[in-house]
Enzyme design. Structure first.
Site, PDB file in Angstrom:
ATOM      1  N   THR A 185       0.821  -1.211   0.000  1.00 27.60           N
ATOM      2  CA  THR A 185       0.000   0.000   0.000  1.00 27.60           C
ATOM      3  C   THR A 185       0.848   1.251   0.000  1.00 27.60           C
ATOM      4  O   THR A 185       1.981   1.239   0.473  1.00 27.60           O
ATOM      5  CB  THR A 185      -0.986   0.036   1.201  1.00 27.60           C
ATOM      6  OG1 THR A 185      -1.776   1.222   1.113  1.00 27.60           O
ATOM      7  CG2 THR A 185      -0.270   0.025   2.535  1.00 27.60           C
ATOM      8  N   HIS A 190      -7.823   2.164   5.651  1.00 24.54           N
ATOM      9  CA  HIS A 190      -9.109   2.419   6.294  1.00 24.54           C
ATOM     10  C   HIS A 190      -9.806   1.081   6.563  1.00 24.54           C
ATOM     11  O   HIS A 190      -9.221   0.020   6.369  1.00 24.54           O
ATOM     12  CB  HIS A 190      -9.946   3.342   5.411  1.00 24.54           C
ATOM     13  CG  HIS A 190      -9.221   4.612   5.078  1.00 24.54           C
ATOM     14  ND1 HIS A 190      -8.889   5.534   6.033  1.00 24.54           N
ATOM     15  CD2 HIS A 190      -8.700   5.061   3.904  1.00 24.54           C
ATOM     16  CE1 HIS A 190      -8.213   6.524   5.467  1.00 24.54           C
ATOM     17  NE2 HIS A 190      -8.084   6.262   4.184  1.00 24.54           N
ATOM     18  N   HIS A 193      -9.690  -1.597   3.829  1.00 24.63           N
ATOM     19  CA  HIS A 193      -8.408  -2.297   3.675  1.00 24.63           C
ATOM     20  C   HIS A 193      -8.218  -3.334   4.777  1.00 24.63           C
ATOM     21  O   HIS A 193      -7.675  -4.410   4.550  1.00 24.63           O
ATOM     22  CB  HIS A 193      -7.244  -1.310   3.718  1.00 24.63           C
ATOM     23  CG  HIS A 193      -7.365  -0.201   2.725  1.00 24.63           C
ATOM     24  ND1 HIS A 193      -7.786   1.063   3.070  1.00 24.63           N
ATOM     25  CD2 HIS A 193      -7.163  -0.195   1.393  1.00 24.63           C
ATOM     26  CE1 HIS A 193      -7.818   1.811   1.994  1.00 24.63           C
ATOM     27  NE2 HIS A 193      -7.447   1.079   0.958  1.00 24.63           N
ATOM     28  N   ARG A 279      -8.051  -3.863  -6.731  1.00 20.97           N
ATOM     29  CA  ARG A 279      -8.490  -3.139  -7.920  1.00 20.97           C
ATOM     30  C   ARG A 279      -7.426  -2.108  -8.285  1.00 20.97           C
ATOM     31  O   ARG A 279      -6.900  -1.430  -7.416  1.00 20.97           O
ATOM     32  CB  ARG A 279      -9.808  -2.435  -7.564  1.00 20.97           C
ATOM     33  CG  ARG A 279     -10.488  -1.808  -8.708  1.00 20.97           C
ATOM     34  CD  ARG A 279     -11.751  -1.103  -8.243  1.00 20.97           C
ATOM     35  NE  ARG A 279     -12.460  -0.573  -9.398  1.00 20.97           N
ATOM     36  CZ  ARG A 279     -12.136   0.546  -9.993  1.00 20.97           C
ATOM     37  NH1 ARG A 279     -11.133   1.275  -9.546  1.00 20.97           N
ATOM     38  NH2 ARG A 279     -12.819   0.967 -11.049  1.00 20.97           N
ATOM     39  N   HIS A 281      -4.233  -2.062  -9.146  1.00 19.28           N
ATOM     40  CA  HIS A 281      -2.997  -2.158  -8.364  1.00 19.28           C
ATOM     41  C   HIS A 281      -1.901  -1.263  -8.976  1.00 19.28           C
ATOM     42  O   HIS A 281      -1.635  -1.332 -10.173  1.00 19.28           O
ATOM     43  CB  HIS A 281      -2.527  -3.619  -8.348  1.00 19.28           C
ATOM     44  CG  HIS A 281      -1.374  -3.863  -7.431  1.00 19.28           C
ATOM     45  ND1 HIS A 281      -1.540  -4.355  -6.157  1.00 19.28           N
ATOM     46  CD2 HIS A 281      -0.046  -3.652  -7.573  1.00 19.28           C
ATOM     47  CE1 HIS A 281      -0.348  -4.449  -5.580  1.00 19.28           C
ATOM     48  NE2 HIS A 281       0.567  -4.020  -6.414  1.00 19.28           N
ATOM     49  N   ALA A 282      -1.286  -0.426  -8.117  1.00 30.34           N
ATOM     50  CA  ALA A 282      -0.202   0.491  -8.552  1.00 30.34           C
ATOM     51  C   ALA A 282      -0.606   1.304  -9.773  1.00 30.34           C
ATOM     52  O   ALA A 282       0.216   1.623 -10.635  1.00 30.34           O
ATOM     53  CB  ALA A 282       1.091  -0.269  -8.813  1.00 30.34           C
ATOM     54  N   ALA A 465       5.425  43.486  -5.746  1.00 30.96           N
ATOM     55  CA  ALA A 465       5.277  42.246  -6.523  1.00 30.96           C
ATOM     56  C   ALA A 465       4.574  42.500  -7.853  1.00 30.96           C
ATOM     57  O   ALA A 465       3.452  42.028  -8.075  1.00 30.96           O
ATOM     58  CB  ALA A 465       4.534  41.188  -5.702  1.00 30.96           C
TER      59      ALA A 465
HETATM   60  S1  PPS Z   1       9.223  44.667  -5.405  1.00 27.56           S
HETATM   61  O1  PPS Z   1       9.001  45.097  -6.822  1.00 27.56           O
HETATM   62  O2  PPS Z   1       8.069  43.930  -4.929  1.00 27.56           O
HETATM   63  O3  PPS Z   1      10.473  43.924  -5.272  1.00 27.56           O
HETATM   64  O4  PPS Z   1       9.346  46.021  -4.568  1.00 27.56           O
HETATM   65  P1  PPS Z   1       9.374  46.134  -2.968  1.00 27.56           P
HETATM   66  O5  PPS Z   1      10.357  45.196  -2.394  1.00 27.56           O
HETATM   67  O6  PPS Z   1       7.988  46.068  -2.443  1.00 27.56           O
HETATM   68  O7  PPS Z   1       9.956  47.550  -2.761  1.00 27.56           O
HETATM   69  C1  PPS Z   1       9.209  48.645  -3.075  1.00 27.56           C
HETATM   70  C2  PPS Z   1       9.563  49.800  -2.150  1.00 27.56           C
HETATM   71  O8  PPS Z   1      10.836  50.323  -2.499  1.00 27.56           O
HETATM   72  C3  PPS Z   1      10.752  51.716  -2.754  1.00 27.56           C
HETATM   73  N1  PPS Z   1      11.289  51.908  -4.115  1.00 27.56           N
HETATM   74  C4  PPS Z   1      10.737  51.559  -5.289  1.00 27.56           C
HETATM   75  N2  PPS Z   1       9.545  50.996  -5.607  1.00 27.56           N
HETATM   76  C5  PPS Z   1       9.291  50.740  -6.902  1.00 27.56           C
HETATM   77  N3  PPS Z   1      10.128  50.999  -7.899  1.00 27.56           N
HETATM   78  C6  PPS Z   1      11.339  51.553  -7.644  1.00 27.56           C
HETATM   79  N4  PPS Z   1      12.204  51.803  -8.651  1.00 27.56           N
HETATM   80  C7  PPS Z   1      11.678  51.848  -6.292  1.00 27.56           C
HETATM   81  N5  PPS Z   1      12.769  52.376  -5.699  1.00 27.56           N
HETATM   82  C8  PPS Z   1      12.513  52.392  -4.372  1.00 27.56           C
HETATM   83  C9  PPS Z   1       9.329  52.137  -2.526  1.00 27.56           C
HETATM   84  O9  PPS Z   1       9.349  52.870  -1.330  1.00 27.56           O
HETATM   85  C10 PPS Z   1       8.539  50.862  -2.324  1.00 27.56           C
HETATM   86  O10 PPS Z   1       7.820  50.866  -1.115  1.00 27.56           O
HETATM   87  P2  PPS Z   1       6.197  50.965  -1.000  1.00 27.56           P
HETATM   88  O11 PPS Z   1       5.894  50.598   0.390  1.00 27.56           O
HETATM   89  O12 PPS Z   1       5.632  49.973  -1.997  1.00 27.56           O
HETATM   90  O13 PPS Z   1       5.885  52.369  -1.315  1.00 27.56           O
END
Ligand code: PPS
Length: 562
Positions: A185, A190, A193, A279, A281-282, A465
């Site tokens: 198994t 359960h 089995h 049933r 198997h593997a 991000a």
């Molecule tokens: S990222 O893109 O997610 O890696 O950015 P992060 O680590 O959140 O960093 C963003 C903060 O760095 C400052 N900062 C800038 N932001 C955007 N573009 C450029 N070129 C840049 N240079 C410096 C900025 O204060 C961001 O902070 P927040 O809190 O977002 O305002």
């Protein structure tokens, strides 16, 4: 076969190894080496050379005609293959570099992996996990040759349950067990089995070996630590002194019929006389179109053909179903007409575990359910990550702070805030704002959040991000160990720029700051956000409240929390 050498020879090999090339075994290869050295793969004495390999693929037989259904091969990359000489040695090491065995290199060859997939698995479809591994994760060269074993791979978990074939055979002799039926198994066991194995032992007039695979199983299976605790909890349900639990460090291939024959050979090596095949198997399940790779009883048919030659008797079983009125499990072909039956599929079980829902007593014994629950807690006890994304000045940090305070007020789980600025100071101080650096920054945040989540904590992340692909990576990473919620703080650029709290937008417009998100650098709007907030019209308190309500609806916070 016992391929382990004595101490004197082992010392000689260790001294000689200074001049030999080395290969660090992959987790799968480690399993194969363990079974080769201990004799679980008898009569094999090492990794297959070209003729044996061709015979196994084409006709399920070694070159000398011995029945053997699965190629046991050692795959290595080009740089390692390039350093090998026929007649030379290759030191096989574990992940820590400890030499476990020496391979006497007899052949180095490049297999046709497509042909191997077709022959062994009957398909080249990558939705089959065995095929996917073969085509995408194996190296292009196979090295064939005899092995000399120095020692078996070390296992620190469940030592009393680990026995080599020789140890298990000796134990059967000591117990006076002349007939032993093995149960293979890779899933928690359960009630169905337990009933099936009990019936099999009675039918075969044999004792029972519960022999679960703890090596490599199908991706997505319940981890072996949890499973072994479940088996340990189940064992007292068998009549005393009739059943034994032992672990098998096998790397499964999910090859269905061929794998069933292989499993029977392995169990014979471990001293068993009978082998249960149920049933599918593997079986690897179904392909992309929902069509099963193998018929439900194909494995039984193939083993039936070979059982006499192997000297292992198959104990075939139909699927077991639950008769509600009798509170009893029976094979599906013995269900009296008109009776009410019930069953829970593997998928449904996984869903119930993930959602923290109850596992009914008719389905699994309470002591087994308890073990499963310990490693799959209800959502209100799982960790989770709330990942904020949005432009600079959109309000991510403010909302994340408000949310953190509310979660701390509720209590129950530790909370960590991974704010953009904080992360850039402590985790990513050397990084700039190129796409490559931003992606690296988000990967680091994702890694930390995944660790926190897996360990039952709450991670709140608030970077910009700007790229969708890396946000998806983080979602996947975190979701393996708990919940993930993406919050898009969608405050429009004009509003962020107008507020310009840090004066950065003015600098960006003036060209003093380069690659500034929204001005001179892209922001990819998420299409997969669970919550979208615009701080033009929503206060930080309202925004945090909205996220709390979402988490409550999902079950991550609620009555059982704290
Ligand atoms: S990222 O893109 O997610 O890696 O950015 P992060 O680590 O959140 O960093 C963003 C903060 O760095 C400052 N900062 C800038 N932001 C955007 N573009 C450029 N070129 C840049 N240079 C410096 C900025 O204060 C961001 O902070 P927040 O809190 O977002 O305002």
């Amino acid at each position: 076969m016992d391929l382990l050498v004595d101490e004197e020879r082992a010392n000689e090999l260790k001294r000689g190894s200074r001049d030999w090339p080395s290969w660090d075994l992959t987790p799968r290869q480690l399993c194969d080496v363990e079974l080769l050295l201990g004799g679980g793969f008898s009569p094999l004495r090492g990794f297959l050379g070209r003729d044996d390999y061709a015979g196994v693929c084409e006709r399920m037989r070694l070159a000398d005609d011995t029945l053997w259904p699965i190629p046991i091969t050692l795959d290595v990359p080009d740089d390692v293959a390039g350093r090998l000489e026929v007649g030379g040695r290759l030191a096989l090491r574990d992940a820590e570099g400890v030499m476990l065995a020496v391979l006497h290199v007899e052949e180095v060859y490049r297999p046709d992996r497509m042909a191997e997939a077709q022959a062994v698995y009957g398909t080249t479809d990558r939705t089959h996990p065995g095929v996917a591994h073969l085509l995408d994760d194996t190296h292009p060269n196979y090295v064939g040759g005899r092995l000399e074993g120095i020692h078996l791979p070390v296992h620190y978990d469940f030592p009393p349950l680990r026995r080599t074939p020789a140890q298990l055979r000796a134990e059967f002799v000591e117990l006076g067990w002349r007939h032993v039926v093995a149960f293979q198994t890779r899933n928690p066991m359960h009630r169905a089995h337990q009933e099936l194995t009990l019936r099999a032992a009675k039918e075969a007039e044999a004792n029972l070996l519960v022999h679960p695979v703890t090596g490599v199983t199908k991706p997505g299976d319940v981890d072996h630590y949890t499973r072994v605790r479940c088996y340990q909890a189940l064992m007292p349900r068998y009549p005393r002194y009739t059943a034994l639990l032992s672990l098998l460090p096998l790397a499964m291939r999910m090859a269905g019929p061929r794998e069933a024959v292989w499993h029977a050979i392995i169990r014979k090596n471990y001293g068993c006389t009978h082998f249960i095949v149920g049933r599918d198997h593997a079986g690897p399940g179904a392909d992309g179109n929902g069509i099963p790779f193998y018929g439900p009883y194909d494995a039984q048919a193939l083993l039936r053909k070979h059982e006499a030659e192997l000297g292992v008797q198959m104990v075939p079983f139909r699927m077991m179903v639950y008769l509600q009125d009798q509170d009893q499990y029976v094979p599906e072909d013995e269900v009296p007409e008109g009776s009410r039956v019930a069953s829970i599929s593997g998928t449904e079980l996984r869903r119930r575990l993930a959602d923290g829902r109850e596992l009914p007593e008719w389905f699994t014994f309470p002591e087994v359910a308890r073990e499963l629950r310990r490693s799959h807690p209800a959502r209100a006890k799982q960790g989770f990550t709330v990942f904020f994304t949005g432009l600079s000045g959109s309000g991510k940090s403010t909302i994340a702070n408000a949310l953190m305070v509310k979660l701390l007020e509720m209590g129950g789980r530790p909370v960590t805030l991974l704010d953009g600025d904080l992360v850039r100071k402590h985790l990513s101080s050397e990084l700039g704002f190129s796409k490559e650096h931003r992606d690296l920054n988000i990967h680091r945040i994702g890694f930390v959040a995944a660790e926190i989540t897996k360990n039952g904590g709450i991670a709140l992340c608030a970077p910009i991000a700007p790229y969708a692909a890396v946000r998806r990576d983080v979602r996947a990473m975190v979701s393996r160990g708990g919940g993930f919620t993406l919050v898009h703080v969608a405050t429009p650029l004009e509003v962020c720029e107008q507020r310009d709290r840090k004066g950065l937008y003015a600098k960006a417009r003036a060209g003093i700051i380069k690659e500034f998100t929204g001005i001179s650098d892209p922001y990819e709007e998420p299409e997969d956000a669970e919550v979208v907030i615009d701080t033009t019209t929503t206060s930080p308190d309202e925004a945090a409240q909205e996220i709390i309500l979402y988490l409550e609806r999902q079950g991550y916070i609620g009555m059982t929390n704290g």
